[in-house]
Design an enzyme around this catalytic site. Structure first.
Site, PDB file in Angstrom:
ATOM      1  N   GLY A  70      -3.840 -38.996  25.089  1.00  0.00           N
ATOM      2  CA  GLY A  70      -3.914 -40.408  24.749  1.00  0.00           C
ATOM      3  C   GLY A  70      -4.326 -40.592  23.296  1.00  0.00           C
ATOM      4  O   GLY A  70      -4.941 -39.713  22.689  1.00  0.00           O
ATOM      5  N   GLY A 118      -3.311 -36.682  28.379  1.00  0.00           N
ATOM      6  CA  GLY A 118      -2.264 -37.592  28.841  1.00  0.00           C
ATOM      7  C   GLY A 118      -0.901 -36.942  28.924  1.00  0.00           C
ATOM      8  O   GLY A 118      -0.055 -37.363  29.718  1.00  0.00           O
ATOM      9  N   GLU A 141     -11.164 -32.526  27.690  1.00  0.00           N
ATOM     10  CA  GLU A 141     -11.909 -33.785  27.558  1.00  0.00           C
ATOM     11  C   GLU A 141     -13.424 -33.624  27.427  1.00  0.00           C
ATOM     12  O   GLU A 141     -14.080 -34.443  26.765  1.00  0.00           O
ATOM     13  CB  GLU A 141     -11.589 -34.698  28.744  1.00  0.00           C
ATOM     14  CG  GLU A 141     -10.194 -35.288  28.729  1.00  0.00           C
ATOM     15  CD  GLU A 141      -9.113 -34.325  29.193  1.00  0.00           C
ATOM     16  OE1 GLU A 141      -7.920 -34.681  29.106  1.00  0.00           O
ATOM     17  OE2 GLU A 141      -9.458 -33.209  29.642  1.00  0.00           O
ATOM     18  N   ASP A 149      -8.772 -36.540  33.197  1.00  0.00           N
ATOM     19  CA  ASP A 149      -8.264 -37.702  33.929  1.00  0.00           C
ATOM     20  C   ASP A 149      -6.774 -37.534  34.149  1.00  0.00           C
ATOM     21  O   ASP A 149      -6.306 -36.420  34.311  1.00  0.00           O
ATOM     22  CB  ASP A 149      -8.625 -39.002  33.201  1.00  0.00           C
ATOM     23  CG  ASP A 149      -7.938 -39.134  31.850  1.00  0.00           C
ATOM     24  OD1 ASP A 149      -7.643 -38.100  31.222  1.00  0.00           O
ATOM     25  OD2 ASP A 149      -7.698 -40.282  31.392  1.00  0.00           O
TER      26      ASP A 149
END
Length: 354
Positions: A70, A118, A141, A149
């Site tokens: 992301g 992502g 992360e 995620d």
């Protein structure tokens, strides 16, 4: 004055019977924005409804990678409220991740180059995950004060043994062979074979099933090198089976091997809060009913983390000031309140999947 041409961040096209989605921010390693998510979702809908489309292929433009994750700078600079920039982006992104997992037509992704965060969410939930000799795969992360995620906790929880726990807590980057070993990818195809593969996919008969596509992919694939993680599997399974991050670190200390000491030092450099939250999410994912349950918990955790300190400190140290010296708060595992961890994983009122 010469006009500057603005190129689309997502290229959606049809090539024969193949629907193509091409991430098109090569200078930013195809980092994912909310606007890009809003283009991917309708493209999937259109390809699924189009009877002439046999399969869908995701690729990234440029030579650096499929997608580095992301756009964390945009999140850093955005509105920091419970329903701010991050929450809006993650909710939309996670819905697309789930959409890919249940896509009714064969969905393929070429995880070439850097594929992280992502980028994993857009590829590793697909039916056919292709890596190349350039693939660099990670869920890093915890190094920026965040958590795995995009359904990463579901994927990592179902990796062999404790491989997923190891990857989640270290954030280590792995290559093609290890990605296949960890269950994040299916097969390796040399980069030079990809154009011929795309041509073959474009000739598929609509209605072609996943078994036939697997056979087609096999004609272009090569045997990957031995997985490095397999060499350390016994140590990883033993040391990372602990009931807490602290017990894992103790086990690594007790082992004393160079691999164990390196893993211990890497983990010790990460956000203590992120480590504890990540560990809890991955363990819960083992008992989850499916991907969407994990995404829902990840969303709650992401929104909570976005209200705290470590995410913004991690992004500051990594990409804003680039001093690589984050100052985590709290600075130690012992100071992280387990009651906060439990509160942060409770589903929020405005759920991703109502």
């Amino acid at each position: 004055m010469t006009a500057v041409e603005t190129l689309p961040e997502i290229i959606v096209e049809r090539k024969g019977s193949l629907g193509r989605i091409r991430l098109n921010r090569p200078k930013a390693m195809n980092s994912l924005t909310r606007a890009m998510v809003h283009l991917i979702a309708p493209a999937l809908d259109a390809f699924e409804k189009d009877a002439a489309i046999a399969a869908v292929l995701l690729t990234g433009e440029g030579e650096r990678g499929l997608c580095a994750g992301g756009d964390i700078r945009a999140l850093y600079e955005g509105e920091r409220t419970p329903n701010g920039t991050g929450a809006k982006f993650w909710r939309d992104e996670y819905r697309v991740n789930a959409r890919i997992a249940r896509f009714s037509k064969p969905y393929l992704a070429v995880m070439d180059g850097i594929t992280m965060g992502g980028g994993i969410g857009l590829s590793a939930h697909g039916a056919h995950r292709i890596v190349t000799e350039r693939s660099r795969i990670a869920m890093p992360e915890v190094g920026i004060g965040f958590v795995p995620d995009v359904g990463g906790t579901w994927l990592l929880a179902h990796a062999p043994g404790e491989i997923g726990t190891y990857l989640a807590l270290t954030g280590e980057t792995i290559g093609a062979a290890d990605a296949i070993y960890a269950g994040l990818a299916d097969l390796q195809i040399p980069l030079g074979n990809i154009p011929a593969l795309i041509e073959a996919l474009a000739q598929l008969t609509p209605g072609t099933g996943n078994e036939a596509i697997r056979a087609l992919l096999g004609k272009h694939a090569i045997r990957p090198e031995p997985a490095r993680l397999a060499e350390h599997r016994a140590l990883i399974d033993q040391c990372f089976a602990g009931s807490s991050v602290e017990t894992i670190l103790q086990a690594l200390d007790a082992d004393g091997s160079s691999f164990a000491m390196k893993a211990r030092d890497i983990i010790a450099s990460k956000s203590p809060t992120s480590l504890k939250l990540t560990f809890r999410l991955v363990r819960l994912a083992r008992e989850a009913s499916g991907l969407e349950e994990c995404l829902e918990r990840e969303f709650a955790a992401a929104v909570a983390v976005a209200q705290g300190h470590d995410f913004y400190e991690g992004v500051r140290a990594a990409i804003i000031d680039k001093d690589r010296n984050p100052r985590w708060s709290p600075p130690s595992l012992a100071e992280v309140d387990d009651r906060d961890i439990e509160a942060w994983i409770q589903p929020v009122t405005d759920r991703v999947f109502p």
